[in-house]
Write a protein that holds these residues in place. Structure first.
Motif, mmCIF file in Angstrom:
data_model
loop_
_atom_site.group_PDB
_atom_site.id
_atom_site.type_symbol
_atom_site.label_atom_id
_atom_site.label_comp_id
_atom_site.label_asym_id
_atom_site.label_seq_id
_atom_site.Cartn_x
_atom_site.Cartn_y
_atom_site.Cartn_z
ATOM 1 N N LYS A 90 0.863 -1.188 0.000
ATOM 2 C CA LYS A 90 0.000 0.000 0.000
ATOM 3 C C LYS A 90 0.897 1.235 0.000
ATOM 4 O O LYS A 90 0.483 2.329 0.361
ATOM 5 N N ASP A 91 2.148 1.014 -0.358
ATOM 6 C CA ASP A 91 3.140 2.084 -0.387
ATOM 7 C C ASP A 91 3.107 2.694 -1.784
ATOM 8 O O ASP A 91 3.442 2.048 -2.771
ATOM 9 N N LEU B 198 4.853 4.895 -3.326
ATOM 10 C CA LEU B 198 6.105 5.001 -4.072
ATOM 11 C C LEU B 198 6.511 3.645 -4.652
ATOM 12 O O LEU B 198 6.888 3.554 -5.821
ATOM 13 N N MET C 131 -5.954 3.024 -1.078
ATOM 14 C CA MET C 131 -4.924 2.707 -2.070
ATOM 15 C C MET C 131 -5.537 1.617 -2.948
ATOM 16 O O MET C 131 -5.304 0.433 -2.733
ATOM 17 N N ASN D 53 -12.655 14.363 1.472
ATOM 18 C CA ASN D 53 -11.756 13.261 1.867
ATOM 19 C C ASN D 53 -11.990 12.028 1.011
ATOM 20 O O ASN D 53 -12.071 10.908 1.505
ATOM 21 N N TYR E 115 -10.085 10.493 -0.742
ATOM 22 C CA TYR E 115 -8.982 9.532 -0.826
ATOM 23 C C TYR E 115 -9.312 8.265 -0.037
ATOM 24 O O TYR E 115 -8.661 7.244 -0.176
ATOM 25 N N LYS E 116 -10.335 8.337 0.800
ATOM 26 C CA LYS E 116 -10.760 7.143 1.534
ATOM 27 C C LYS E 116 -11.735 6.339 0.674
ATOM 28 O O LYS E 116 -12.601 6.892 0.011
ATOM 29 N N PRO F 62 -1.513 10.537 -1.805
ATOM 30 C CA PRO F 62 -0.730 11.728 -1.447
ATOM 31 C C PRO F 62 0.290 12.180 -2.491
ATOM 32 O O PRO F 62 0.368 13.374 -2.792
ATOM 33 N N ILE F 63 1.054 11.267 -3.059
ATOM 34 C CA ILE F 63 2.080 11.712 -4.014
ATOM 35 C C ILE F 63 1.412 12.291 -5.256
ATOM 36 O O ILE F 63 1.796 13.357 -5.756
ATOM 37 N N TYR G 97 -1.500 13.611 -5.463
ATOM 38 C CA TYR G 97 -2.074 14.901 -5.074
ATOM 39 C C TYR G 97 -1.004 15.995 -5.125
ATOM 40 O O TYR G 97 -1.213 17.060 -5.704
ATOM 41 N N GLY G 98 0.140 15.729 -4.540
ATOM 42 C CA GLY G 98 1.206 16.742 -4.511
ATOM 43 C C GLY G 98 1.722 17.087 -5.896
ATOM 44 O O GLY G 98 2.010 18.243 -6.197
ATOM 45 N N LEU G 99 1.817 16.066 -6.766
ATOM 46 C CA LEU G 99 2.401 16.302 -8.088
ATOM 47 C C LEU G 99 1.399 16.927 -9.058
ATOM 48 O O LEU G 99 1.746 17.809 -9.826
ATOM 49 N N LEU H 250 -1.646 23.418 -1.200
ATOM 50 C CA LEU H 250 -1.681 22.019 -0.742
ATOM 51 C C LEU H 250 -2.558 21.884 0.494
ATOM 52 O O LEU H 250 -3.366 20.979 0.624
ATOM 53 N N ALA I 192 -6.578 20.347 0.185
ATOM 54 C CA ALA I 192 -6.520 18.932 0.577
ATOM 55 C C ALA I 192 -7.908 18.397 0.888
ATOM 56 O O ALA I 192 -8.607 18.927 1.750
ATOM 57 N N ILE J 111 8.594 16.728 -3.962
ATOM 58 C CA ILE J 111 7.186 16.471 -3.636
ATOM 59 C C ILE J 111 6.980 14.984 -3.358
ATOM 60 O O ILE J 111 6.284 14.603 -2.405
ATOM 61 N N PHE K 116 5.747 13.333 0.282
ATOM 62 C CA PHE K 116 4.477 12.620 0.453
ATOM 63 C C PHE K 116 4.604 11.095 0.411
ATOM 64 O O PHE K 116 3.611 10.394 0.596
#
Lengths: 557, 195
Positions: A54-55, A57, A220, A340, A342-343, A377-378, A380-382, A400, A404, B151, B155
């Motif tokens: 669930k990572d 990256l 995820m 929210n 993302y849930k 999260p990643i 979202y940030g990118l 950000l 969110a 970024i 995150f």
């Protein structure tokens, strides 16, 4: 797991273990036939799904061993062009490539095609220059298999009585996913605009079912393997049942390069590269090809021989043609309060009023709008912020923080007309990592498809406004370049001159070759093909079992 | 760097033991290398070494990251230890971007020298001078690479060296429990007639 030797003639070799291949394996092995499943991808976390990461990256940067999708930038390159005269560019088309195929990672949408989607050419009329055609089968014929697929795979949802939803003979086996804030906002907008909101059927179970546990709304979801086995993939449903029969062997890392034929024009088995890249020939009485619309067509073309100089089962010249990659549109806005989103699952709710084509719009087309605000999260940030937000610095950080969880997004899944010029074939120059000609995709949507996408983009903006969103953005519609939802390429039909397989999925040209996957779809529905692929597979298996039991794979049912 | 060797060592070791050992060996040999560097540094009481960056390069990249996600009343890229993430990325899954950093940093240094004679390094510049330089290069591939890495590190799971103490997730109110019950947000918590 039962093991067969390549020199043993098994009853069936099945190429691919995804939505269709998994069902074919389970049905044929349960009926007592010996089956070898050849899967290009690895095992993934088959049988130890709790190890799925669930990572975010790691999921974005998988090792070769952990990869769940094909790698168009590496071992499975492809090329793309809009039309025949054009030079190709590197393609991004990617598909599920693991035991269980695309069902291991898909969002899980499980819409049935509507009854009139099987004879749309008769309903709306043929359209000049397109291959819009009626299917050789009816909804009524497929309905029991839709029900079987929903109950055997495990689909959550709510049976509704609506002209925009296919009628069902039975409820869904488990209730729908909880409504998210994006779904609640769909209801707000729909109430104002007089539209219809329906909880979407999903291949994600919401409570224990057939020995699996319900979704924990981890967030995820699409693109990740499911660590609680709530996603009803082939890998946690039909494939383990196939293996349990003792009649089925799954061979991962088995990349088929040719379906072989003898002098009489019958299939004799398949040649594949094993994990060590040694060539293995597995003998079989019959072959079931379920490699997805893009790879099934490519493999038939790769299997050209003296008897089939233009590719196997291609006397019509239509193998690879009528490709439908999947069109859509999207718009987003910001809400005052956090969603929210993302849930939970990616999307559980649809607005369906624009499913049918309406001549008053001036073009052919329809589709579904789905609600979401999904962002890990990643991502979202990118790329999750509104386009007016700064890209770095204090303003970026402030955006950000402020945005969110506030994003409300609508993704639309729309029609794509089947065109003979849209196709998969073999690239004359590029080779894949095994030295085989790479896939070449040629695709440009019909002008009606583009107009329809713009129509859905506008409807999305209206719905966002009605829901109270501010700062709405919707990038211009873009024609598809590939990936999930590819359909067509080996269309089903009664006439061998205008189709590749018959109404029972048997190749017109080859009596013991069966093609069962998204390639058979005559029309693409409103995108979202998986449930129809699964229903077709259950139906195809029934007929194939009958044919095989009578000992006559040659003469049809 | 503001990163005590001891805590760095402990989180690197945590990260390795948190994954299957065989998996780590097969896929992320750089994680082990980075962990070894860090643990040796902790024991020898010398400033911790990076797996890829020189200490000087690390200072520059961290200064860039701290402009991309600055520190205000909440932690930014610096407190998130994004630099550790980037260093590790460059010896693992993004090792083919090493040259982009080497060249990009050299280019950055010459730009600094050109604009602000007398200053040797980007990290020596004032806050406003740094913004001036970055605004000038914000469309370059190098800046966008650093932005993406910053970024991503901010995150990504803390397992990967950045997002220390989950400061990135905290900034965006991300709940990483991976197990949620409805209601999820404001609107699904309200009855339809009050939305």
């Amino acid at each position: 797991m039962r093991q067969f030797r390549p020199q043993d003639e098994v009853d069936f070799v099945i190429i691919g273990s995804g939505a269709a291949g998994g069902i074919m394996a389970k049905q044929l092995s349960t009926a007592g036939f010996s089956v070898v499943v050849l899967e290009q991808g690895g095992w993934g976390k088959y049988g130890r799904e709790q190890e799925y990461t669930k990572d975010e990256l790691l999921n974005r940067n998988p090792s070769w061993e952990d990869r769940l999708m094909s790698d168009p930038g590496g071992r499975q390159p492809n090329t793309f062009r809009r039309s025949e005269g054009e030079d190709t560019v590197p393609g991004s088309h990617s598909y599920g490539c693991v035991v269980g195929g695309g069902t291991v990672t898909y969002g899980g949408s499980s819409w049935r095609h509507l009854p009139w989607e099987f004879n749309e050419a008769s309903v709306v009329g043929t359209i000049e220059g397109t291959g819009l055609a009626d299917w050789p089968i009816t909804y009524e014929e497929l309905e029991p298999y839709y029900t079987q697929a929903e109950w055997e795979m495990g689909i959550s949802g709510l049976r509704v009585d609506s002209p925009f939803v296919a009628p069902m003979s039975r409820e869904y086996p488990v209730p729908p996913v909880p409504m998210k804030s994006s779904g609640a906002l769909f209801e707000v907008a729909a109430a104002k605009l007089g539209l219809t909101v329906v909880p979407g059927p999903l291949a994600i179970i919401t409570q224990p079912y057939m020995g699996r546990s319900g979704c924990v709304n981890c967030g995820m979801c699409s693109g990740f393997g499911c660590h609680v086995r709530a996603r009803s993939s082939s890998a946690v449903t039909v494939l383990p049942l196939a293996v349990e029969t003792g009649n089925c062997e799954i061979r991962a890392r088995s990349y088929v390069r040719e379906i072989s034929v003898d002098n009489s024009g019958r299939v004799t088995g398949a040649v594949y590269f094993n994990a060590d890249r040694q060539e293995v020939f597995q003998r079989a009485r019959a072959v079931v090809l379920s490699a997805n619309a893009s790879e099934s067509a490519r493999l038939l073309l790769l299997s050209a021989s003296n008897g089939f100089p233009d590719g196997l089962a291609n006397s019509s010249g239509l193998v690879g043609r009528y490709l439908m990659l999947g069109n859509g549109a999207s718009a987003s806005g910001l809400m005052e309060h956090p969603l929210n989103d993302y849930k939970g699952v990616v999307s559980g709710t649809g607005i369906l009023d624009f499913v049918p084509s309406d001549p008053d719009r001036g073009f052919y087309g329809g589709g579904r709008l789905t609600s979401r605000g999904y962002a890990t999260p990643i991502s979202y940030g990118l790329n999750g912020l509104s386009p007016d937000a700064p890209r770095w610095g204090a303003g970026y950080k402030q955006a950000l923080r402020e945005q969110a969880g506030h994003r409300f997004t609508i993704n639309c899944f729309t029609t794509q007309l089947p065109l003979e010029t849209n196709r998969v074939d073999l690239d004359p120059e590029l080779r894949d990592d095994w030295g085989l000609p790479a896939m070449r995709i040629t695709s440009a949507s019909h002008p009606d498809d583009i107009a329809n996408m713009e129509f859905f983009r506008q409807r999305s903006i209206e719905i966002l406004e009605a829901a109270g969103a501010t700062n709405i953005w919707a990038s211009p519609v873009r024609d598809s370049r590939g990936s999930a939802h590819n359909r067509g390429t080996c269309r089903m039909g009664n006439d061998p001159a205008t189709s590749v397989v018959d109404r029972y999925h048997r190749a017109h040209d080859v009596p013991n070759l069966f093609i069962v996957d998204g390639s058979n779809l005559v029309t693409g529905g409103r995108n979202h093909p998986t449930m129809t692929i699964q229903a077709l597979a259950f139906r195809a298996a029934d007929h194939l079992i009958d044919a095989a039991r009578t000992g006559d794979l040659a003469s049809g049912t | 760097m503001g990163t005590p060797g001891k805590s760095r060592r402990s989180f690197l070791i945590d990260s390795v033991s948190g994954l299957g050992g065989v998996w780590v060996l097969a896929n992320y040999p750089g994680i082990l290398a980075a962990a070894e560097y860090a643990s040796e540094a902790a024991e020898s009481d010398i400033a911790p070494e990076f797996a890829f960056f020189t200490p000087e390069q690390a200072l520059q990249v961290e200064a860039m990251a701290a402009q991309i996600i600055p520190t205000d009343d909440t932690p930014g890229a610096r407190e998130a230890r994004v630099i550790v993430f980037i260093d590790r990325a460059l010896v693992t899954f993004d090792r083919d971007r090493q040259e982009d950093y080497t060249q990009g940093l050299a280019q950055l240094e010459s730009q600094v020298n050109q604009h602000f004679p007398g200053s040797r390094e980007f990290s020596d510049l004032t806050f406003d001078q740094q913004i001036h330089i970055l605004t000038e290069i914000e469309d370059t591939p190098f800046f966008n690479l650093v932005r993406t890495h910053t970024i991503t590190g901010f995150f990504a799971s803390p397992l990967h060296g950045g997002n220390h103490d989950k400061v990135g997730w905290r900034l965006v109110s991300y709940d990483d429990s991976l197990d949620h019950e409805p209601p999820f947000g404001y609107y699904d918590a309200l009855p339809l007639n009050r939305r």
